[in-house]
Write a protein that holds these residues in place. Structure first.
Motif, PDB file in Angstrom:
ATOM      1  N   PRO A   1       0.127 -10.499  -0.786  1.00 20.71           N
ATOM      2  CA  PRO A   1       0.177 -11.963  -0.748  1.00 20.71           C
ATOM      3  C   PRO A   1      -0.632 -12.620  -1.855  1.00 20.71           C
ATOM      4  N   SER A   2      -1.785 -12.044  -2.211  1.00 17.25           N
ATOM      5  CA  SER A   2      -2.598 -12.724  -3.224  1.00 17.25           C
ATOM      6  C   SER A   2      -1.911 -12.701  -4.579  1.00 17.25           C
ATOM      7  N   GLY A   3      -1.275 -11.582  -4.934  1.00 15.04           N
ATOM      8  CA  GLY A   3      -0.559 -11.509  -6.207  1.00 15.04           C
ATOM      9  C   GLY A   3       0.627 -12.450  -6.216  1.00 15.04           C
TER      10      GLY A   3
ATOM     11  N   ILE B   1       2.990  -5.858 -11.083  1.00 19.08           N
ATOM     12  CA  ILE B   1       3.167  -4.415 -10.927  1.00 19.08           C
ATOM     13  C   ILE B   1       2.578  -3.953  -9.591  1.00 19.08           C
ATOM     14  N   ASP B   2       3.146  -2.896  -9.061  1.00 16.90           N
ATOM     15  CA  ASP B   2       2.607  -2.319  -7.822  1.00 16.90           C
ATOM     16  C   ASP B   2       2.809  -0.810  -7.846  1.00 16.90           C
ATOM     17  N   ARG B   3       1.844  -0.093  -7.336  1.00 17.55           N
ATOM     18  CA  ARG B   3       1.948   1.370  -7.298  1.00 17.55           C
ATOM     19  C   ARG B   3       3.062   1.835  -6.354  1.00 17.55           C
ATOM     20  N   LEU B   4       3.395   0.987  -5.390  1.00 12.06           N
ATOM     21  CA  LEU B   4       4.430   1.349  -4.428  1.00 12.06           C
ATOM     22  C   LEU B   4       5.801   0.891  -4.927  1.00 12.06           C
TER      23      LEU B   4
ATOM     24  N   GLY C   1       2.525  -5.619  -0.319  1.00 16.72           N
ATOM     25  CA  GLY C   1       1.232  -5.079   0.124  1.00 16.72           C
ATOM     26  C   GLY C   1       1.101  -4.982   1.628  1.00 16.72           C
ATOM     27  N   LEU C   2       0.009  -5.548   2.135  1.00 14.10           N
ATOM     28  CA  LEU C   2      -0.304  -5.399   3.561  1.00 14.10           C
ATOM     29  C   LEU C   2       0.617  -6.209   4.462  1.00 14.10           C
ATOM     30  N   ILE C   3       1.437  -7.082   3.885  1.00 10.32           N
ATOM     31  CA  ILE C   3       2.396  -7.765   4.772  1.00 10.32           C
ATOM     32  C   ILE C   3       3.359  -6.700   5.303  1.00 10.32           C
TER      33      ILE C   3
ATOM     34  N   GLU D   1       1.485   2.479 -11.341  1.00  8.18           N
ATOM     35  CA  GLU D   1       0.116   2.432 -10.807  1.00  8.18           C
ATOM     36  C   GLU D   1      -0.883   2.280 -11.938  1.00  8.18           C
ATOM     37  N   LEU D   2      -1.708   1.260 -11.809  1.00  7.92           N
ATOM     38  CA  LEU D   2      -2.807   1.093 -12.754  1.00  7.92           C
ATOM     39  C   LEU D   2      -3.786   2.246 -12.542  1.00  7.92           C
ATOM     40  N   GLY D   3      -4.123   2.941 -13.623  1.00  6.51           N
ATOM     41  CA  GLY D   3      -5.019   4.089 -13.497  1.00  6.51           C
ATOM     42  C   GLY D   3      -4.263   5.404 -13.473  1.00  6.51           C
TER      43      GLY D   3
ATOM     44  N   GLY E   1      -7.585 -12.548  -4.314  1.00  2.00           N
ATOM     45  CA  GLY E   1      -7.334 -11.940  -3.005  1.00  2.00           C
ATOM     46  C   GLY E   1      -8.516 -11.108  -2.521  1.00  2.00           C
ATOM     47  N   TRP E   2      -8.213 -10.087  -1.769  1.00  2.00           N
ATOM     48  CA  TRP E   2      -9.293  -9.241  -1.229  1.00  2.00           C
ATOM     49  C   TRP E   2     -10.085  -8.575  -2.353  1.00  2.00           C
ATOM     50  N   ALA E   3      -9.440  -8.299  -3.472  1.00  2.00           N
ATOM     51  CA  ALA E   3     -10.147  -7.693  -4.604  1.00  2.00           C
ATOM     52  C   ALA E   3     -11.235  -8.628  -5.110  1.00  2.00           C
TER      53      ALA E   3
ATOM     54  N   SER F   1     -11.776  -9.828   3.896  1.00  2.00           N
ATOM     55  CA  SER F   1     -11.737 -10.703   5.064  1.00  2.00           C
ATOM     56  C   SER F   1     -10.787 -11.853   4.783  1.00  2.00           C
ATOM     57  N   GLY F   2     -10.244 -12.378   5.844  1.00  2.00           N
ATOM     58  CA  GLY F   2      -9.305 -13.483   5.713  1.00  2.00           C
ATOM     59  C   GLY F   2      -7.886 -13.005   5.852  1.00  2.00           C
ATOM     60  N   GLY F   3      -7.075 -13.849   6.465  1.00  2.00           N
ATOM     61  CA  GLY F   3      -5.665 -13.531   6.666  1.00  2.00           C
ATOM     62  C   GLY F   3      -4.834 -13.929   5.459  1.00  2.00           C
ATOM     63  N   ILE F   4      -3.529 -13.796   5.618  1.00  2.00           N
ATOM     64  CA  ILE F   4      -2.604 -14.047   4.506  1.00  2.00           C
ATOM     65  C   ILE F   4      -2.781 -15.461   3.930  1.00  2.00           C
ATOM     66  N   PRO F   5      -2.811 -16.515   4.770  1.00  2.00           N
ATOM     67  CA  PRO F   5      -2.888 -17.867   4.199  1.00  2.00           C
ATOM     68  C   PRO F   5      -4.133 -18.094   3.348  1.00  2.00           C
ATOM     69  N   GLU F   6      -5.230 -17.414   3.681  1.00  2.00           N
ATOM     70  CA  GLU F   6      -6.454 -17.619   2.895  1.00  2.00           C
ATOM     71  C   GLU F   6      -6.295 -17.178   1.441  1.00  2.00           C
ATOM     72  N   ASN F   7      -5.366 -16.264   1.208  1.00  2.99           N
ATOM     73  CA  ASN F   7      -5.154 -15.802  -0.162  1.00  2.99           C
ATOM     74  C   ASN F   7      -4.460 -16.862  -1.016  1.00  2.99           C
ATOM     75  N   ARG F   8      -3.870 -17.836  -0.350  1.00  2.08           N
ATOM     76  CA  ARG F   8      -3.162 -18.877  -1.090  1.00  2.08           C
ATOM     77  C   ARG F   8      -4.159 -19.781  -1.810  1.00  2.08           C
TER      78      ARG F   8
HETATM   79  C1  LIG Z   1      -4.216  -3.650   9.360  1.00  4.88           C
HETATM   80  C2  LIG Z   1      -4.194  -5.083   8.870  1.00  4.88           C
HETATM   81  C3  LIG Z   1      -3.478  -6.042   9.577  1.00  4.88           C
HETATM   82  C4  LIG Z   1      -3.451  -7.367   9.129  1.00  4.88           C
HETATM   83  N1  LIG Z   1      -2.749  -8.284   9.854  1.00  4.88           N
HETATM   84  C5  LIG Z   1      -2.725  -9.580   9.429  1.00  4.88           C
HETATM   85  C6  LIG Z   1      -1.971 -10.553  10.158  1.00  4.88           C
HETATM   86  O1  LIG Z   1      -1.332 -10.247  11.174  1.00  4.88           O
HETATM   87  N2  LIG Z   1      -1.976 -11.832   9.697  1.00  4.88           N
HETATM   88  C7  LIG Z   1      -2.669 -12.202   8.570  1.00  4.88           C
HETATM   89  O2  LIG Z   1      -2.648 -13.380   8.177  1.00  4.88           O
HETATM   90  N3  LIG Z   1      -3.393 -11.290   7.857  1.00  4.88           N
HETATM   91  C8  LIG Z   1      -3.431 -10.004   8.258  1.00  4.88           C
HETATM   92  N4  LIG Z   1      -4.159  -9.079   7.563  1.00  4.88           N
HETATM   93  C9  LIG Z   1      -4.892  -9.519   6.354  1.00  4.88           C
HETATM   94  C10 LIG Z   1      -3.951  -9.618   5.146  1.00  4.88           C
HETATM   95  O3  LIG Z   1      -3.138  -8.485   5.138  1.00  4.88           O
HETATM   96  C11 LIG Z   1      -4.770  -9.754   3.846  1.00  4.88           C
HETATM   97  O4  LIG Z   1      -5.414 -11.020   3.864  1.00  4.88           O
HETATM   98  C12 LIG Z   1      -3.923  -9.695   2.594  1.00  4.88           C
HETATM   99  O5  LIG Z   1      -2.954  -8.677   2.624  1.00  4.88           O
HETATM  100  C13 LIG Z   1      -4.778  -9.474   1.345  1.00  4.88           C
HETATM  101  O6  LIG Z   1      -3.905  -9.633   0.251  1.00  4.88           O
HETATM  102  P1  LIG Z   1      -4.103  -8.906  -1.136  1.00  4.88           P
HETATM  103  O7  LIG Z   1      -2.900  -9.311  -1.940  1.00  4.88           O
HETATM  104  O8  LIG Z   1      -5.446  -9.228  -1.688  1.00  4.88           O
HETATM  105  O9  LIG Z   1      -4.099  -7.333  -0.845  1.00  4.88           O
HETATM  106  P2  LIG Z   1      -2.906  -6.305  -0.327  1.00  4.88           P
HETATM  107  O10 LIG Z   1      -2.053  -7.021   0.629  1.00  4.88           O
HETATM  108  O11 LIG Z   1      -3.648  -5.130   0.068  1.00  4.88           O
HETATM  109  O12 LIG Z   1      -2.098  -6.059  -1.658  1.00  4.88           O
HETATM  110  C14 LIG Z   1      -2.601  -5.229  -2.689  1.00  4.88           C
HETATM  111  C15 LIG Z   1      -1.433  -4.591  -3.429  1.00  4.88           C
HETATM  112  O13 LIG Z   1      -1.952  -3.935  -4.600  1.00  4.88           O
HETATM  113  C16 LIG Z   1      -1.307  -2.687  -4.765  1.00  4.88           C
HETATM  114  N5  LIG Z   1      -2.193  -1.819  -5.540  1.00  4.88           N
HETATM  115  C17 LIG Z   1      -3.413  -1.350  -5.166  1.00  4.88           C
HETATM  116  N6  LIG Z   1      -3.948  -0.594  -6.137  1.00  4.88           N
HETATM  117  C18 LIG Z   1      -3.039  -0.578  -7.171  1.00  4.88           C
HETATM  118  C19 LIG Z   1      -3.009   0.037  -8.454  1.00  4.88           C
HETATM  119  N7  LIG Z   1      -4.041   0.797  -8.895  1.00  4.88           N
HETATM  120  N8  LIG Z   1      -1.921  -0.159  -9.250  1.00  4.88           N
HETATM  121  C20 LIG Z   1      -0.877  -0.922  -8.819  1.00  4.88           C
HETATM  122  N9  LIG Z   1      -0.857  -1.526  -7.597  1.00  4.88           N
HETATM  123  C21 LIG Z   1      -1.932  -1.364  -6.796  1.00  4.88           C
HETATM  124  C22 LIG Z   1      -1.082  -2.204  -3.343  1.00  4.88           C
HETATM  125  O14 LIG Z   1      -0.035  -1.228  -3.281  1.00  4.88           O
HETATM  126  C23 LIG Z   1      -0.718  -3.498  -2.624  1.00  4.88           C
HETATM  127  O15 LIG Z   1       0.683  -3.735  -2.646  1.00  4.88           O
HETATM  128  C24 LIG Z   1      -4.178  -7.740   7.965  1.00  4.88           C
HETATM  129  C25 LIG Z   1      -4.902  -6.777   7.253  1.00  4.88           C
HETATM  130  C26 LIG Z   1      -4.908  -5.455   7.703  1.00  4.88           C
HETATM  131  C27 LIG Z   1      -5.693  -4.440   6.935  1.00  4.88           C
END
Ligand SMILES: Cc1cc2nc3c(=O)[nH]c(=O)nc-3n(C[C@H](O)[C@H](O)[C@H](O)COP(=O)(O)OP(=O)(O)OC[C@H]3O[C@@H](n4cnc5c(N)ncnc54)[C@H](O)[C@@H]3O)c2cc1C
Length: 425
Positions: free
Chosen positions: A16-18, A37-40, A45-47, A81-83, A332-334, A339-346
């Motif tokens: 979500p943050s990206g 880009i994404d490694r997957l 991501g976590l959605i 994948e970065l790295g 985002g989480w990086a 901490s924080g749910g999906i909307p907080e990343n906005r």
């Molecule tokens: C188990 C769990 C359940 C959750 N449930 C909810 C919920 O119900 N509602 C809610 O609002 N929030 C929920 N959250 C929180 C929410 O998922 C996070 O706030 C959000 O996903 C963080 O977004 P992000 O983009 O920073 O990270 P992520 O969503 O983790 O995205 C990171 C992306 O980076 C990619 N990546 C990582 N390393 C590399 C690399 N080296 N090269 C290329 N790509 C890479 C990963 O594959 C991934 O796709 C939950 C979190 C967890 C852990």
């Protein structure tokens, strides 16, 4: 695109943050060429891989990102994948700005004596397995009859819901059936949820507790012995009062005794050590001046997440600012920590986008017509990558594979996912 009027921007991570960042950037820099880009092989991501399978309404948030990838100047490049496939220096050479949106995916360790014993499992391992993440085996380890869940945040409550639910509660979900079947083959008889905080100050949302209370499954109780602190004497804010009321609803004597595990909610207890010879046998908690020992066949730790890859050093200190050094940012989480749910990343992405736009406008990020963006990456990396149309093919395939009662069957083998996306399977 060489000579493109806007900057070339790489976002590493399609969670979500990206995605929110790309949305925010496009509003101010409509001519930017953005590569996510994404490694997957799959985006989001976590959605896709964290949010619980029985919360499809939350997962539906991906629909708002679909238009992003159809916009024309936002490219998805999965399976990069970065790295591993590209280095940070290489990426920075081809893009005017690189943003790390890689999240934090490793389970934070429970640094306790006995924490390494077999039977101690990180929450991420379980939630990934239930979501068919390619990094996890397709099934779950045996949890046994007495599961101790350490932590009481939303991830812990997702897991508690999993531990108490029956198979029919997963209708219309995309749960990984092999993992579910493994658990339901010998479900827990007793579950203990252990929280350091009292009930009012625990991290989980009241709404998640109310969902458990409304589910016709399981019996909840507070322990008779020490460790049943529900709230300190201070004034409670709305969220705290709501949480307390939701816990009271869960353990209310009027709540019928439903089938499912007997769940004990222990608040105000601090895990001291995990006991066991060959594998976990019990957990010792400090409860005020007392010691409580809870028998356990397995312990699931839901105590947060950390960086797991070569970027760990770069991401160790969480920050309110996106800029790491000129041309390199994070969101985002990086950026903020786990901490924080999906909307907080906005909101987070919006502020990082503002930093990037300010740097582009001030000239602090000098654009270069020689930067080729995605086209500058090695030919083999580009050929192996999965674009958005290819992801849609994979997604369609997963939907067609869905067994009865499910909306999709996720494929968990990364290479197979890529082959299907590339129409080579
Ligand atoms: C188990 C769990 C359940 C959750 N449930 C909810 C919920 O119900 N509602 C809610 O609002 N929030 C929920 N959250 C929180 C929410 O998922 C996070 O706030 C959000 O996903 C963080 O977004 P992000 O983009 O920073 O990270 P992520 O969503 O983790 O995205 C990171 C992306 O980076 C990619 N990546 C990582 N390393 C590399 C690399 N080296 N090269 C290329 N790509 C890479 C990963 O594959 C991934 O796709 C939950 C979190 C967890 C852990």
């Amino acid at each position: 695109m060489p000579g493109s009027p806007g900057p070339q921007i790489a976002i590493v991570g399609s969670g979500p943050s990206g995605c929110y960042l790309a949305q925010a950037l496009l509003r101010s820099l409509p001519h930017a060429e953005i590569t996510i880009i994404d490694r997957l092989a799959s985006p989001f991501g976590l959605i896709r891989y964290g949010v619980a399978a029985d919360h499809q309404h939350t997962k539906a948030i991906t629909r708002q990102f679909e238009r992003l990838f159809q916009a024309g100047n936002v490219r998805f490049a999965g399976n990069v994948e970065l790295g591993r496939d590209v280095g940070l220096d290489e990426l920075r050479a081809h893009f005017d700005a690189v943003v790390l949106a890689t999240g934090l995916s490793a389970d934070r360790a429970l640094a306790l004596p006995g924490g390494e014993l077999p039977g101690v499992i990180g929450a991420g391992t379980v939630t990934r397995a239930l979501n068919a993440h390619p990094d996890e085996p397709t099934t779950l380890p045996d949890l046994g009859s007495d599961v101790v869940l350490i932590g009481a945040g939303n991830v812990a409550l997702d897991l508690l819901r999993f531990l108490v639910k029956a198979e029919s509660d997963y209708d219309a979900s995309d749960i990984a059936d092999p993992a579910l079947e493994r658990y339901l083959g010998s479900p827990a008889a007793r579950v203990t949820v252990a929280s350091r905080s009292d009930a009012a100050h625990a991290k989980g949302d009241a709404q998640m507790l109310r969902e458990l209370a409304a589910l016709p499954r399981a019996v909840y109780r507070l322990p008779d012995d020490p460790g049943s602190a529900l709230a300190d004497d201070g004034a409670l804010d709305r969220a705290q009062a709501g949480r307390l009321a939701a816990v009271e609803e869960l353990v209310a004597s009027e709540r019928p005794a439903h089938p499912g595990p007997a769940v004990t909610l222990r608040f105000g207890v601090i895990p001291v050590r995990i006991l066991g010879e060959e594998r976990v046998e019990a957990v010792e908690f400090a409860a005020g001046d007392d010691v409580v020992v809870v028998p356990a066949t397995s312990v699931i730790t839901a105590v947060g997440f950390a960086a797991s890859d070569p970027l760990a050093e770069l991401l160790a200190d969480h920050s309110e600012v996106g800029g790491i050094e000129p041309g390199l940012y994070r969101t985002g989480w990086a950026k903020r920590g786990p901490s924080g749910g999906i909307p907080e990343n906005r909101a987070c992405a919006k502020s990082v986008a503002e930093e990037i736009v300010a740097d582009v406008t001030s000239g602090a990020l000098p654009g270069s017509e020689t930067r080729l963006g995605f086209d500058g990456l090695p030919a083999d990396v580009r050929a192996a990558s999965v674009d958005y149309a290819q992801w849609l093919r994979l997604e369609q395939h997963e939907r067609e594979l869905a067994p009865s009662g499910r909306i999709r069957r996720k494929i968990s083998d990364h290479d197979r996912m890529v082959a299907i996306a590339h129409d080579r399977a």
